[in-house]
Design an enzyme around this catalytic site. Structure first.
Site, PDB file in Angstrom:
ATOM      1  CD1 TRP A 104     -19.678  11.199 -17.848  1.00 15.87           C
ATOM      2  CD2 TRP A 104     -20.055   9.311 -16.537  1.00 15.87           C
ATOM      3  NE1 TRP A 104     -18.770   9.938 -17.442  1.00 15.87           N
ATOM      4  CE2 TRP A 104     -18.957   8.887 -16.791  1.00 15.87           C
ATOM      5  CE3 TRP A 104     -20.333   7.971 -14.965  1.00 15.87           C
ATOM      6  CZ2 TRP A 104     -18.016   7.910 -16.189  1.00 15.87           C
ATOM      7  CZ3 TRP A 104     -19.787   7.935 -14.911  1.00 15.87           C
ATOM      8  CH2 TRP A 104     -18.636   7.694 -15.050  1.00 15.87           C
ATOM      9  CD1 TRP A 133      -2.494   3.464  -4.362  1.00 14.15           C
ATOM     10  CD2 TRP A 133      -2.214   1.625  -5.521  1.00 14.15           C
ATOM     11  NE1 TRP A 133      -3.575   3.511  -5.229  1.00 14.15           N
ATOM     12  CE2 TRP A 133      -4.006   2.348  -6.326  1.00 14.15           C
ATOM     13  CE3 TRP A 133      -2.194   0.598  -6.409  1.00 14.15           C
ATOM     14  CZ2 TRP A 133      -4.083   1.729  -6.835  1.00 14.15           C
ATOM     15  CZ3 TRP A 133      -2.738   0.943  -7.586  1.00 14.15           C
ATOM     16  CH2 TRP A 133      -4.356   0.915  -8.064  1.00 14.15           C
ATOM     17  CD1 TRP A 177     -11.740   9.706  -6.311  1.00 13.95           C
ATOM     18  CD2 TRP A 177     -13.903   8.592  -7.166  1.00 13.95           C
ATOM     19  NE1 TRP A 177     -13.195   9.678  -5.104  1.00 13.95           N
ATOM     20  CE2 TRP A 177     -14.352   9.366  -5.649  1.00 13.95           C
ATOM     21  CE3 TRP A 177     -14.923   7.667  -7.715  1.00 13.95           C
ATOM     22  CZ2 TRP A 177     -15.750   9.168  -4.888  1.00 13.95           C
ATOM     23  CZ3 TRP A 177     -15.983   8.056  -7.022  1.00 13.95           C
ATOM     24  CH2 TRP A 177     -16.262   8.476  -5.784  1.00 13.95           C
ATOM     25  CD  GLU A 217      -2.822  -0.698   0.076  1.00 15.86           C
ATOM     26  OE1 GLU A 217      -3.565  -0.085  -0.386  1.00 15.86           O
ATOM     27  OE2 GLU A 217      -3.322  -2.007  -0.657  1.00 15.86           O
ATOM     28  CD1 TRP A 265     -14.107   8.879 -13.999  1.00 18.72           C
ATOM     29  CD2 TRP A 265     -13.312  10.281 -12.342  1.00 18.72           C
ATOM     30  NE1 TRP A 265     -13.705   9.669 -15.059  1.00 18.72           N
ATOM     31  CE2 TRP A 265     -12.405  10.444 -14.555  1.00 18.72           C
ATOM     32  CE3 TRP A 265     -12.476  10.906 -11.628  1.00 18.72           C
ATOM     33  CZ2 TRP A 265     -11.670  10.581 -14.222  1.00 18.72           C
ATOM     34  CZ3 TRP A 265     -11.346  11.309 -11.687  1.00 18.72           C
ATOM     35  CH2 TRP A 265     -10.959  11.645 -12.751  1.00 18.72           C
ATOM     36  CG  ASN A 276      -8.665   0.903   1.252  1.00 18.92           C
ATOM     37  OD1 ASN A 276      -8.315   2.014   0.211  1.00 18.92           O
ATOM     38  ND2 ASN A 276      -8.322  -0.090   1.192  1.00 18.92           N
TER      39      ASN A 276
END
Length: 466
Positions: free
Chosen positions: A304, A276, A383, A273, A360, A342
């Site tokens: 959308w 990441w 996202w 993580e 998004w 998370n």
């Protein structure tokens, strides 16, 4: 200039602070202190980021973190200078006031900070240091000498360069300049909410500042070996909760790595993580507009939803009134604490994008304003991963079933904490209370899962047809 207090004959050196609000493992401060009296400066620069100025929750955190940093600096014989304006203009003015010509700072990779660094370098001798990531973003390259776009090979290559170097100790003292420049009052900046004061839950949850970061890290050390089995359970809270401290640089990733690396068990998952987080910075270094633009062209044709219905649904999502308990618990936790678990972040993001078919970017902007750990790289990458629009992302057609996710990850206790209307429901009922007579005002579902799934898949097929 002679430092009248310490006898240091060298001119003062400015340390430009941004998201690096700590004294330990802070290479810019260490190097500046070796050269002369140190003038630590934080510039509240809302002009350079423009629409990416910090959100309300981040500003609350910033106030408290700056307050703690100033106290820590004063204990070392120094103090924090606060100024507001464009970074290059403010730093040039401070340099003229104290007779400094050089500035030390840590590299930042958000596009506006890279622009600010270029502007500062045109007026002062700017020295940039690495220290906010495990490895300098842009330095982990593939066999062709290019940056990675996909996380897994990036992490594999980064891991070969680890562990990071040992953290630097905080300076024992900092020489002060002969004359301090003027400073704004932190209170004048009005970073804290007042009318109304909505930060009570954040005050109860967090201790911003370097000491708070170290306390949070030490608490996590005891749990790090069980990270893999607990991190997806919102009722247990098995995550580290270090993200806002890492974002504001109150602790370095090197400090976190070395504190937990030998914990055993599944700690490697946590280290991934941290990787990441590095990966996200590498992405925005390659694609500076990643927070505003889908990486995949198909998403430019995705229909959308917009208009009153979509606006009403977006507001219901923001307020935790969707009729899906796990989604509503997460959004209420976010509003109350400035943070969200998370696993639940993924669930609420998927719900907005695929169940409600809302762009998004609307969710990313809401998180930007309400998260205390609102990080441009991580927020944008996560996202776009959820949407399927990113350079490394799940497919759009993979649609999370929030009711199933809630039961699978045993979220009953979490829902009771944040959705008190459902507190009396059993573990079997609480994930999907339906239209039970004792709902006590809890809303009906905005959309049924099957209908939402079919609508999303039809929208995706439309985008692929262009």
């Amino acid at each position: 200039m002679t430092d009248k207090r310490s006898g240091n004959m060298n001119p003062p050196v400015i340390v430009w602070l941004r998201r690096d609000l700590r004294l330990s493992d802070q290479p810019a401060i260490v190097e500046a202190a070796s050269q002369g009296p140190v003038v630590p400066v934080y510039v509240l620069d809302d002009e350079t980021p423009k629409h990416r100025r910090m959100g309300a929750a981040s500003r609350w955190w910033l106030h408290n973190s700056l307050e703690k940093l100033d106290a820590a600096l004063r204990a070392k014989g120094s103090r924090l200078i606060l100024r507001k304006g464009r970074s290059e203009e403010v730093l040039k003015a401070v340099a003229e006031e104290v007779g400094a010509s050089s500035v030390h700072a840590l590299h930042h990779y958000e596009p506006w900070w890279r622009n600010a660094e270029k502007a500062v370098a045109q007026v002062l001798d700017l020295h940039l240091h690495h220290g906010n990531y495990l490895a300098p973003p842009g330095s982990v390259l593939n066999g062709s000498g290019r940056p990675y776009k996909i996380y897994t090979p990036f992490w594999r290559a980064l891991h070969e360069r680890l562990p990071p170097i040992e953290p630097l100790p905080a300076p024992r003292k900092l020489d002060a300049p002969g004359n301090w420049p003027g400073s704004d009052s932190l209170k004048e900046w009005r970073l804290l909410p007042s009318a109304p004061d909505w930060a009570g839950g954040m005050r109860d949850t967090w201790e911003p500042g370097e000491a708070g970061a170290q306390a949070r890290l030490q608490a996590f050390v005891e749990e790090a070996s069980a990270y893999e089995s607990q991190r997806n359970l919102p009722s247990v809270e098995g995550t580290s909760m270090l993200s806002p401290h890492l974002h504001f640089g109150e602790i370095s990733p090197s400090q976190a790595w070395h504190a937990v690396a030998d914990a055993g068990g599944s700690v490697e998952t946590f280290l991934g993580e941290l990787g990441w987080r590095d990966y996200a910075q590498n992405v925005i270094l390659q694609f500076p507009e990643y927070g505003n633009r889908s990486a995949k062209e198909d998403f430019g044709h995705l229909p959308w939803r917009s208009g009153k219905g979509a606006d009403s649904d977006l507001a219901a999502w923001q307020q935790g009134r969707t009729g899906y308990p796990i989604v509503d618990a997460g959004m209420r936790q976010l509003w109350h604490t400035g943070w969200i678990h998370n696993r639940v972040r993924m669930i609420v993001a998927s719900f907005l994008i695929k169940h409600l078919l809302i762009d998004w970017r609307a969710g990313e902007q809401w998180f930007w304003d309400t998260l205390v750990d609102a990080d441009y790289g991580s927020n944008a990458v996560n996202w776009q991963w959820s949407a399927g629009s990113g350079v490394d992302a799940q497919m759009f057609v993979r649609i999370m079933a929030p009711l199933t996710q809630s039961e699978k990850f045993d979220a009953a206790g979490y829902i009771r904490d944040w959705v008190p209307e459902l507190a009396d429901f059993s573990d079997a009922e609480i994930h999907d209370p339906g239209s039970a007579s004792r709902l006590r005002g809890y809303p009906a579902k905005l959309v049924e899962h099957r209908a939402a799934r079919e609508r999303a898949l039809a929208a995706w097929a439309h985008s692929k047809g262009h």
